[in-house]
Design an enzyme around this catalytic site. Sequence first.
Site, short mmCIF file in Angstrom:
data_model
loop_
_atom_site.label_atom_id
_atom_site.label_comp_id
_atom_site.label_asym_id
_atom_site.label_seq_id
_atom_site.Cartn_x
_atom_site.Cartn_y
_atom_site.Cartn_z
N ALA A 69 0.36 53.03 11.66
CA ALA A 69 -0.79 52.35 12.26
C ALA A 69 -0.67 50.87 11.96
O ALA A 69 -0.05 50.47 10.97
CB ALA A 69 -2.08 52.92 11.68
N GLY A 112 1.36 56.74 10.34
CA GLY A 112 0.91 57.26 11.63
C GLY A 112 2.06 57.55 12.57
O GLY A 112 1.96 58.43 13.43
N GLU A 115 3.21 60.89 11.68
CA GLU A 115 2.16 61.85 12.08
C GLU A 115 2.20 62.10 13.59
O GLU A 115 2.01 63.23 14.04
CB GLU A 115 0.79 61.33 11.64
CG GLU A 115 0.64 61.37 10.12
CD GLU A 115 -0.60 60.65 9.61
OE1 GLU A 115 -0.86 59.51 10.04
OE2 GLU A 115 -1.32 61.24 8.78
N GLU A 135 1.42 55.64 2.98
CA GLU A 135 0.03 55.17 2.87
C GLU A 135 -0.39 54.89 1.44
O GLU A 135 -1.24 54.03 1.17
CB GLU A 135 -0.93 56.20 3.50
CG GLU A 135 -0.90 56.26 5.02
CD GLU A 135 0.15 57.22 5.56
OE1 GLU A 135 1.08 57.61 4.82
OE2 GLU A 135 0.03 57.58 6.75
N1 DAK Z 1 1.57 47.38 10.89
C1 DAK Z 1 1.65 46.11 11.35
N2 DAK Z 1 2.79 45.40 11.39
C2 DAK Z 1 3.90 46.00 10.94
C3 DAK Z 1 3.89 47.31 10.45
C4 DAK Z 1 2.66 48.02 10.44
N3 DAK Z 1 2.55 49.32 10.05
N4 DAK Z 1 5.15 47.64 10.07
C5 DAK Z 1 5.91 46.54 10.32
N5 DAK Z 1 5.15 45.57 10.85
C6 DAK Z 1 5.57 44.23 11.28
C7 DAK Z 1 5.78 43.32 10.09
O1 DAK Z 1 4.57 42.78 9.66
C8 DAK Z 1 6.73 42.29 10.69
O2 DAK Z 1 5.97 41.39 11.48
P1 DAK Z 1 6.01 39.80 11.18
O3 DAK Z 1 5.51 39.66 9.79
O4 DAK Z 1 7.44 39.42 11.36
O5 DAK Z 1 5.10 39.24 12.24
C9 DAK Z 1 7.59 43.12 11.64
O6 DAK Z 1 6.84 44.29 11.90
C10 DAK Z 1 8.92 43.52 11.02
O7 DAK Z 1 8.63 44.17 9.78
P2 DAK Z 1 9.40 43.79 8.42
O8 DAK Z 1 9.75 42.35 8.42
O9 DAK Z 1 8.58 44.32 7.32
O10 DAK Z 1 10.75 44.64 8.63
P3 DAK Z 1 11.68 45.26 7.52
O11 DAK Z 1 12.85 45.77 8.26
O12 DAK Z 1 11.90 44.28 6.39
O13 DAK Z 1 10.86 46.47 6.89
C11 DAK Z 1 9.47 48.50 7.04
C12 DAK Z 1 10.58 47.61 7.69
C13 DAK Z 1 9.14 49.61 8.01
C14 DAK Z 1 10.04 49.12 5.74
C15 DAK Z 1 8.26 47.62 6.69
O14 DAK Z 1 7.91 46.89 7.85
C16 DAK Z 1 7.06 48.43 6.26
O15 DAK Z 1 7.02 48.89 5.13
N6 DAK Z 1 6.09 48.57 7.18
C17 DAK Z 1 4.82 49.25 6.84
C18 DAK Z 1 5.02 50.75 6.81
C19 DAK Z 1 3.69 51.46 6.44
O16 DAK Z 1 3.11 51.21 5.39
N7 DAK Z 1 3.25 52.34 7.33
C20 DAK Z 1 2.02 53.09 7.13
C21 DAK Z 1 0.87 52.29 7.70
S1 DAK Z 1 -0.71 53.08 7.38
C22 DAK Z 1 -6.35 56.91 10.76
C23 DAK Z 1 -5.36 57.82 10.72
C24 DAK Z 1 -4.07 57.44 10.35
C25 DAK Z 1 -3.80 56.13 10.02
C26 DAK Z 1 -4.81 55.21 10.08
C27 DAK Z 1 -6.09 55.60 10.45
N8 DAK Z 1 -7.66 57.31 11.08
C28 DAK Z 1 -8.02 58.74 11.11
C29 DAK Z 1 -8.67 56.36 11.47
C30 DAK Z 1 -2.46 55.75 9.65
C31 DAK Z 1 -2.21 54.80 8.73
C32 DAK Z 1 -0.87 54.23 8.58
O17 DAK Z 1 0.06 54.53 9.30
#
Ligand code: DAK
Length: 261
Positions: A69, A112, A115, A135
């Site tokens: 997400a 997400g 998921e 998460e």
């Molecule tokens: N959200 C927003 N931007 C993201 C992102 C994300 N999840 N993942 C990557 N990006 C963006 C980065 O911010 C970066 O953008 P700029 O800063 O350059 O503008 C660009 O994508 C490239 O990312 P990185 O520079 O970080 O790239 P790397 O290759 O160095 O790293 C990575 C890749 C995948 C390891 C890293 O980007 C990372 O750790 N990303 C976050 C992964 C994460 O934590 N995912 C879980 C998110 S929480 C709900 C139900 C479910 C959910 C929510 C609500 N409800 C029932 C309401 C779900 C929640 C989630 O998924």
Amino acid sequence: MDTMSYENILVDRPAEGVGRVQLNRPKALNALNSMLMDEVMHAMAAFNSDASIGAMILTGNDKAFAAGADIKEMDGKTQIDMLMSRSLIDRFDIQKLSKPVIAAVSGYALGGGCEVAMSCDMIVASETAVFGQPEINLGIIPGAGGTQRLTRAVGKALAMEIMLTDRKLGAQEALDYGLVNRVAPLDEYMDVAIAIAQKVARRSQVAIRLTKEAINKAYETSLEEGLALERRNFLIAFGSEDKAEGMRAFIEKRRAEWTHR
Ligand code: DAK
């Protein structure tokens, strides 16, 4: 919303009977924001009600299926915002689509993103695919099915490790643990997904729909209730024109011509 106005997805038909939706926010690793999620469900609902489509593919790009997400969008949201908005769960209710959906996953399938892939009916992974539920690093928990679907897929012990310690699963591990159907090289995984989708699309949509419903029921209910639903769906299929055609075609040693009735 008309198909021409999609900003975050690409939609095409890579083979006869197959509809494909591609997440297309490459700069953000296909992070799932609200508009993207609405567009995906709009496009998939359109394929689902299109009689010429028998199966769908949901995919991203080589580097990312989806990195989760959109954290930047969620950062500004309150608890009540999340409560009152249509959640990821509502938006990505892929399981409720009657036509099978195959996730073609390469690169990151995190949070997400993982998921969403798990809510599809099958997963084809490239060798570079990485599955995870990170998460915990953000101080939240999976909210779109991760604790339930991943646990059912890989078992409690590994699910705990993945969700409590951010252990990632590579493609081969995901195959070994039963999370994905196939692993293929990067330049082949899409062809594998399309080939599976075509195999589905060539069948009777009536029988495919009833089968998908019955298999999904196996996760929702007791064996007795599941068997009752299977029996009901079997009888529905038995009354279809496609049943008559399928059996006649077998006996006459020819290919069946399905009418999906
Ligand atoms: N959200 C927003 N931007 C993201 C992102 C994300 N999840 N993942 C990557 N990006 C963006 C980065 O911010 C970066 O953008 P700029 O800063 O350059 O503008 C660009 O994508 C490239 O990312 P990185 O520079 O970080 O790239 P790397 O290759 O160095 O790293 C990575 C890749 C995948 C390891 C890293 O980007 C990372 O750790 N990303 C976050 C992964 C994460 O934590 N995912 C879980 C998110 S929480 C709900 C139900 C479910 C959910 C929510 C609500 N409800 C029932 C309401 C779900 C929640 C989630 O998924």
